[in-house]
Write a protein that holds these residues in place. Structure first.
Motif, PDB file in Angstrom:
ATOM      1  N   ALA A 470       0.828  -1.207   0.000  1.00 31.85           N
ATOM      2  CA  ALA A 470       0.000   0.000   0.000  1.00 31.85           C
ATOM      3  C   ALA A 470       0.862   1.257   0.000  1.00 31.85           C
ATOM      4  CB  ALA A 470      -0.941  -0.001   1.210  1.00 31.85           C
ATOM      5  N   SER A 471       1.976   1.222   0.770  1.00 35.80           N
ATOM      6  CA  SER A 471       2.873   2.377   0.796  1.00 35.80           C
ATOM      7  C   SER A 471       3.515   2.601  -0.570  1.00 35.80           C
ATOM      8  CB  SER A 471       3.948   2.169   1.864  1.00 35.80           C
ATOM      9  OG  SER A 471       4.876   3.224   1.857  1.00 35.80           O
ATOM     10  N   GLU A 472       3.965   1.523  -1.221  1.00 39.45           N
ATOM     11  CA  GLU A 472       4.558   1.658  -2.548  1.00 39.45           C
ATOM     12  C   GLU A 472       3.528   2.169  -3.555  1.00 39.45           C
ATOM     13  OE1 GLU A 472       6.001  -2.219  -3.326  1.00 39.45           O
ATOM     14  OE2 GLU A 472       7.759  -2.048  -2.014  1.00 39.45           O
ATOM     15  N   THR A 473       2.290   1.663  -3.460  1.00 42.30           N
ATOM     16  CA  THR A 473       1.236   2.132  -4.366  1.00 42.30           C
ATOM     17  C   THR A 473       0.946   3.603  -4.147  1.00 42.30           C
ATOM     18  OG1 THR A 473       0.269  -0.088  -4.327  1.00 42.30           O
ATOM     19  CG2 THR A 473      -1.111   1.696  -5.163  1.00 42.30           C
ATOM     20  N   THR A 474       0.930   4.031  -2.865  1.00 39.86           N
ATOM     21  CA  THR A 474       0.691   5.446  -2.562  1.00 39.86           C
ATOM     22  C   THR A 474       1.791   6.323  -3.159  1.00 39.86           C
ATOM     23  OG1 THR A 474      -0.416   4.812  -0.498  1.00 39.86           O
ATOM     24  CG2 THR A 474       0.314   7.099  -0.709  1.00 39.86           C
ATOM     25  N   GLN A 475       3.047   5.877  -3.063  1.00 35.41           N
ATOM     26  CA  GLN A 475       4.149   6.645  -3.649  1.00 35.41           C
ATOM     27  C   GLN A 475       4.009   6.744  -5.165  1.00 35.41           C
ATOM     28  OE1 GLN A 475       7.789   4.835  -2.332  1.00 35.41           O
ATOM     29  NE2 GLN A 475       7.463   5.340  -0.183  1.00 35.41           N
ATOM     30  N   ARG A 476       3.589   5.636  -5.807  1.00 41.03           N
ATOM     31  CA  ARG A 476       3.393   5.681  -7.258  1.00 41.03           C
ATOM     32  C   ARG A 476       2.260   6.633  -7.629  1.00 41.03           C
ATOM     33  NH1 ARG A 476       4.153   0.000  -6.844  1.00 41.03           N
ATOM     34  NH2 ARG A 476       1.905  -0.314  -7.028  1.00 41.03           N
ATOM     35  N   ILE A 477       1.174   6.612  -6.826  1.00 36.35           N
ATOM     36  CA  ILE A 477       0.042   7.515  -7.096  1.00 36.35           C
ATOM     37  C   ILE A 477       0.488   8.962  -6.977  1.00 36.35           C
ATOM     38  CG2 ILE A 477      -2.174   8.305  -6.166  1.00 36.35           C
ATOM     39  CD1 ILE A 477      -2.838   5.407  -5.546  1.00 36.35           C
ATOM     40  N   ASN A 478       1.269   9.263  -5.924  1.00 37.59           N
ATOM     41  CA  ASN A 478       1.749  10.646  -5.744  1.00 37.59           C
ATOM     42  C   ASN A 478       2.647  11.074  -6.901  1.00 37.59           C
ATOM     43  OD1 ASN A 478       0.363  10.866  -3.324  1.00 37.59           O
ATOM     44  ND2 ASN A 478       2.091  10.178  -2.095  1.00 37.59           N
ATOM     45  N   ILE A 480       2.555   9.888  -9.993  1.00 40.79           N
ATOM     46  CA  ILE A 480       1.701  10.077 -11.167  1.00 40.79           C
ATOM     47  C   ILE A 480       0.949  11.389 -11.068  1.00 40.79           C
ATOM     48  CG2 ILE A 480      -0.296   9.164 -12.407  1.00 40.79           C
ATOM     49  CD1 ILE A 480       0.646   6.360 -11.637  1.00 40.79           C
ATOM     50  N   LYS A 481       0.466  11.739  -9.841  1.00 43.99           N
ATOM     51  CA  LYS A 481      -0.280  12.990  -9.659  1.00 43.99           C
ATOM     52  C   LYS A 481       0.615  14.193  -9.952  1.00 43.99           C
ATOM     53  CE  LYS A 481      -3.904  15.352  -8.342  1.00 43.99           C
ATOM     54  NZ  LYS A 481      -3.377  16.697  -8.460  1.00 43.99           N
ATOM     55  N   ARG A 482       1.871  14.155  -9.459  1.00 37.50           N
ATOM     56  CA  ARG A 482       2.783  15.261  -9.749  1.00 37.50           C
ATOM     57  C   ARG A 482       3.049  15.388 -11.249  1.00 37.50           C
ATOM     58  NH1 ARG A 482       5.350  13.252  -5.007  1.00 37.50           N
ATOM     59  NH2 ARG A 482       6.791  12.036  -6.293  1.00 37.50           N
ATOM     60  N   LYS A 488      -0.433  19.023 -17.120  1.00 38.80           N
ATOM     61  CA  LYS A 488      -1.549  19.960 -17.272  1.00 38.80           C
ATOM     62  C   LYS A 488      -1.045  21.402 -17.399  1.00 38.80           C
ATOM     63  CE  LYS A 488      -5.136  17.310 -14.865  1.00 38.80           C
ATOM     64  NZ  LYS A 488      -6.006  17.252 -13.665  1.00 38.80           N
ATOM     65  N   GLU A 489      -0.057  21.737 -16.561  1.00 44.49           N
ATOM     66  CA  GLU A 489       0.486  23.090 -16.614  1.00 44.49           C
ATOM     67  C   GLU A 489       1.136  23.365 -17.969  1.00 44.49           C
ATOM     68  OE1 GLU A 489       3.607  25.929 -14.097  1.00 44.49           O
ATOM     69  OE2 GLU A 489       3.163  23.885 -13.452  1.00 44.49           O
ATOM     70  N   ALA A 490       1.912  22.384 -18.460  1.00 41.31           N
ATOM     71  CA  ALA A 490       2.549  22.554 -19.771  1.00 41.31           C
ATOM     72  C   ALA A 490       1.504  22.610 -20.883  1.00 41.31           C
ATOM     73  CB  ALA A 490       3.530  21.405 -20.031  1.00 41.31           C
ATOM     74  N   LEU A 491       0.434  21.814 -20.751  1.00 42.42           N
ATOM     75  CA  LEU A 491      -0.619  21.812 -21.765  1.00 42.42           C
ATOM     76  C   LEU A 491      -1.373  23.135 -21.781  1.00 42.42           C
ATOM     77  CD1 LEU A 491      -1.835  19.935 -23.886  1.00 42.42           C
ATOM     78  CD2 LEU A 491      -3.463  19.153 -22.169  1.00 42.42           C
ATOM     79  N   LYS A 527      -3.807   9.576 -16.531  1.00 39.92           N
ATOM     80  CA  LYS A 527      -5.099   9.439 -15.850  1.00 39.92           C
ATOM     81  C   LYS A 527      -5.510   7.972 -15.749  1.00 39.92           C
ATOM     82  CE  LYS A 527      -7.030  13.984 -16.973  1.00 39.92           C
ATOM     83  NZ  LYS A 527      -8.105  14.721 -17.697  1.00 39.92           N
ATOM     84  N   LYS A 528      -5.254   7.204 -16.809  1.00 41.84           N
ATOM     85  CA  LYS A 528      -5.574   5.781 -16.781  1.00 41.84           C
ATOM     86  C   LYS A 528      -4.745   5.059 -15.720  1.00 41.84           C
ATOM     87  CE  LYS A 528      -5.876   1.736 -19.803  1.00 41.84           C
ATOM     88  NZ  LYS A 528      -5.638   1.227 -21.183  1.00 41.84           N
TER      89      LYS A 528
END
Length: 650
Positions: A470-478, A480-482, A488-491, A527-528
């Motif tokens: 769960a901790s590793e998944t949370t780090q991957r999610i963070n 991906i979010k960054r 989005k900013e570049a777009l 997003k996927k």
């Protein structure tokens, strides 16, 4: 990226009949200008006020024509803009020093035209002018003309093109309010103009200081609009307009100081290359057609005329599935390889067959065996008594270590077969003093509670593994979010840039460049991934919650069993332990220790025995004491029963 280069700074002196030859002198190389002020005798003979200044610039234009100014200042910038480099030409100086004349020029004669081309003359009509003593037609605003250049190759197959822009900046004049004699609205405008020029100078000072990290571009609209030009990726030229008269020498010094500071600023010009998405798609389509033709020729030469490279339909997929099954059964020796699509589909059908076989095996096992929930202790106990074990010594339905549960007791500890360690433990004599609970707890985990302790450790290990995942998944999610936020900013920046440069449509469809298209695809993939990782995290959290419940249940069971074992082994009298055997009606752990001890010999029993021993010496008193004892027992019985009844009522 290009190499860094400094801003070019030139000075243009306005022609005048009253030129201060004694105070202003030019260098022989036409790149330096010296200013000399006479000492103020009113301050005395001895004073430390500076009277001489020398400024080194890229060129000094004195009595120069408009053609010479354009050749010296603007020609190279415009030429490089055609090659894809951004450029900025900015006129700065005192009010009335000739900035607008240099940038726009006059309309009476063609040779008097300035840097700005005829096509931009219409934009000039929107500027507000006002009159004061320094200039009858003073521009009361900053003006930025931007020319966008887009160069495509004459070859239609070349999807790469270059873009650039040229900023022609005509700043409003800096002025001293006392000299201009401004009043009312003009005075208010002059205040705002001087303030914005002050912010511009602060930004220039910050850019020239190598130790400064923050550049105050947002202090006003002028500095924000020139952010890309000041220290950006463009070729920048500053043209400072000054007076040559002695009365304006203080403003001239101020303008030359600004030019010197501007020379310290560096830019990093770079070519702006882009790709035409429509041309790129057309080129790829052409290349695809050519490759198919070449492949058809190759297949024809290799006698492979029946090869089809189109996507497979359902009938072809079913045929490949049949071939895979026959190959696994042994009725088909080999599968003919035709093309890459067929190879990929063969592997895909292998995966389908494997998944179906796994489901069939699981269904068969469920029909043949009875699976036991490891949380159901009653069912586990019944199976243990029945002796339903497999060849490996484990009960049917025992977990393979991947799931959760409270476990089962190994065959070696099945009821009816006492282990060697238990025999040795029973043969040991009870110690006179109970051992400390921590020491006894370690013995309990190794002996009677070994199975519960093993189950507890297994479930705790599974819990830690799920938490780590769960901790590793949370780090991957963070992460991906960054990356999504950055994309989005570049777009958004690319979209705003496209809107500024002008949007292009073809048959009702908006045309975007390849860079923006790739960023859109990247954001879609991110997003996927984010949704998939978030769903995995939700599943892991549910598993962690369930596993935590099992760990807590195991811990509670382990501590409860230990308390029962500890009390039975060291506190219950040996003659009372017979009533706690499995065949008796009293279950272990259900009777308080204080009550079990009371069943033994207490102080009242000892006193009665002492009476029986001593009373024969006085036989006449035996009847009295017996009656007294019975009366006391009856009174105690009634008192106890009344207390129990009151307790039930409460």
């Amino acid at each position: 990226m290009g190499t860094r280069k400094k801003v070019h700074a030139f000075v243009r002196v306005k022609p005048t009949d009253d030129f201060a030859h004694e105070m202003i002198k030019y260098g022989d190389d036409n790149k330096s200008i010296d200013i000399h002020l006479k000492k103020d005798l009113q301050r005395g003979v001895v004073n430390n006020k500076q009277t001489d200044w020398s400024f080194k610039l890229d060129g000094v234009l004195h009595n120069a024509s408009q053609d010479l100014v354009y050749e010296t200042v603007a020609k190279d910038v415009v030429a490089q803009a055609l090659d894809g480099y951004n450029g900025t030409i900015m006129c700065y100086g005192q009010t009335g020093a000739g900035k607008t004349y240099t940038m726009t020029g006059a309309t009476e004669n063609y040779k008097h035209r300035g840097i700005l081309p005829r096509a931009l003359q219409q934009g000039e009509t929107n500027r507000i002018i006002a009159s004061h003593t320094m200039n009858k037609n003073s521009s009361r605003s900053h003006c930025i003309f931007t020319i966008y250049v887009e160069a495509h190759s004459r070859t239609l197959s070349d999807e790469k093109y270059i873009t650039s822009k040229i900023n022609l900046v005509d700043l409003a004049g800096s002025e001293r309010l006392g000299k201009s004699g401004s009043e009312g609205r003009v005075l208010k405008e002059a205040t705002y103009i001087n303030k914005s020029l002050s912010f511009l100078e602060q930004a220039i000072i910050a850019l020239g200081d190598q130790k400064r990290d923050h550049i105050p571009f947002r202090q006003c609209k002028l500095t924000h609009a020139l952010k890309d030009s000041l220290g950006g990726n463009c070729n920048m030229v500053l043209l400072t307009n000054i007076y040559g008269e002695a009365a304006q020498l203080e403003e001239t010094l101020s303008s030359l100081r600004f030019a010197s500071r501007m020379k310290l600023v560096t830019t990093e010009p770079a070519i702006n290359e882009k790709y035409d998405a429509e041309r790129m798609v057309k080129n790829l389509e052409k290349e695809l057609v050519l490759l198919k033709q070449e492949l058809a020729i190759h297949d024809s030469l290799a006698n492979r005329t029946l090869v089809n490279y189109d996507p497979m339909d359902e009938i072809q997929i079913a045929e490949i599935n049949s071939q895979v099954r026959r190959y696994l059964e042994g009725t088909l020796d080999e599968i003919d390889i035709i093309n890459l699509r067929q190879i990929q589909e063969v592997f895909s059908q292998f995966r389908v067959v494997l998944s179906q076989q796994e489901q069939e095996v699981e269904s068969t096992l469920r029909r043949k065996y009875t699976l036991i929930d490891k949380n159901d202790f009653a069912a586990i106990s019944a199976v243990q008594k029945a002796g339903l074990v497999d060849v490996d010594g484990h009960l049917v339905g025992e977990s393979d270590g991947q799931g959760f549960g409270l476990g089962v007791i190994p065959y070696s500890t099945k009821p009816g077969k006492k282990s060697k360690s238990k025999k040795m433990f029973k043969e040991q004599l009870r110690p006179s003093t109970p051992p400390p609970k921590p020491v006894a707890f370690e013995d309990f985990k190794n002996e009677r509670g070994s199975e519960i302790n093993r189950i507890f450790k297994e479930n705790k290990s599974i819990l830690n593994e799920r938490r780590k995942r769960a901790s590793e998944t949370t780090q991957r999610i963070n992460a991906i979010k960054r990356e999504m936020d950055m994309t989005k900013e570049a777009l958004n920046f690319q979209k705003s840039l496209r809107e500024k440069q002008g949007e292009y449509e073809n048959k009702g469809l908006m045309i975007i460049d390849e860079e923006e298209f790739l960023m859109i695809l990247k954001l879609k993939d991110l997003k996927k991934q984010y949704r998939a990782e978030y769903q995995d995290l939700r599943d892991l959290r549910a598993e962690i919650q369930y596993c935590q419940h099992l760990v807590d249940q195991c811990r509670h069971r382990l501590l409860t069993e230990f308390d029962i074992w500890y009390n039975e082994s060291f506190f219950i009298p040996e003659d009372m332990q017979v009533s706690l055997k499995p065949a008796s009606g009293i279950r272990p752990g259900m009777v308080p220790i204080s009550r079990l001890v009371a069943l033994g010999e207490d102080d009242q029993d000892k006193f009665s025995q002492l009476q029986q021993m001593m009373l024969p010496e006085g036989p006449d008193s035996i009847s009295f004491y017996n009656a007294k004892v019975k009366t006391e027992q009856k009174r105690n019985y009634l008192k106890t029963m009344m207390g129990l009844q009151q307790g039930h009522r409460k």
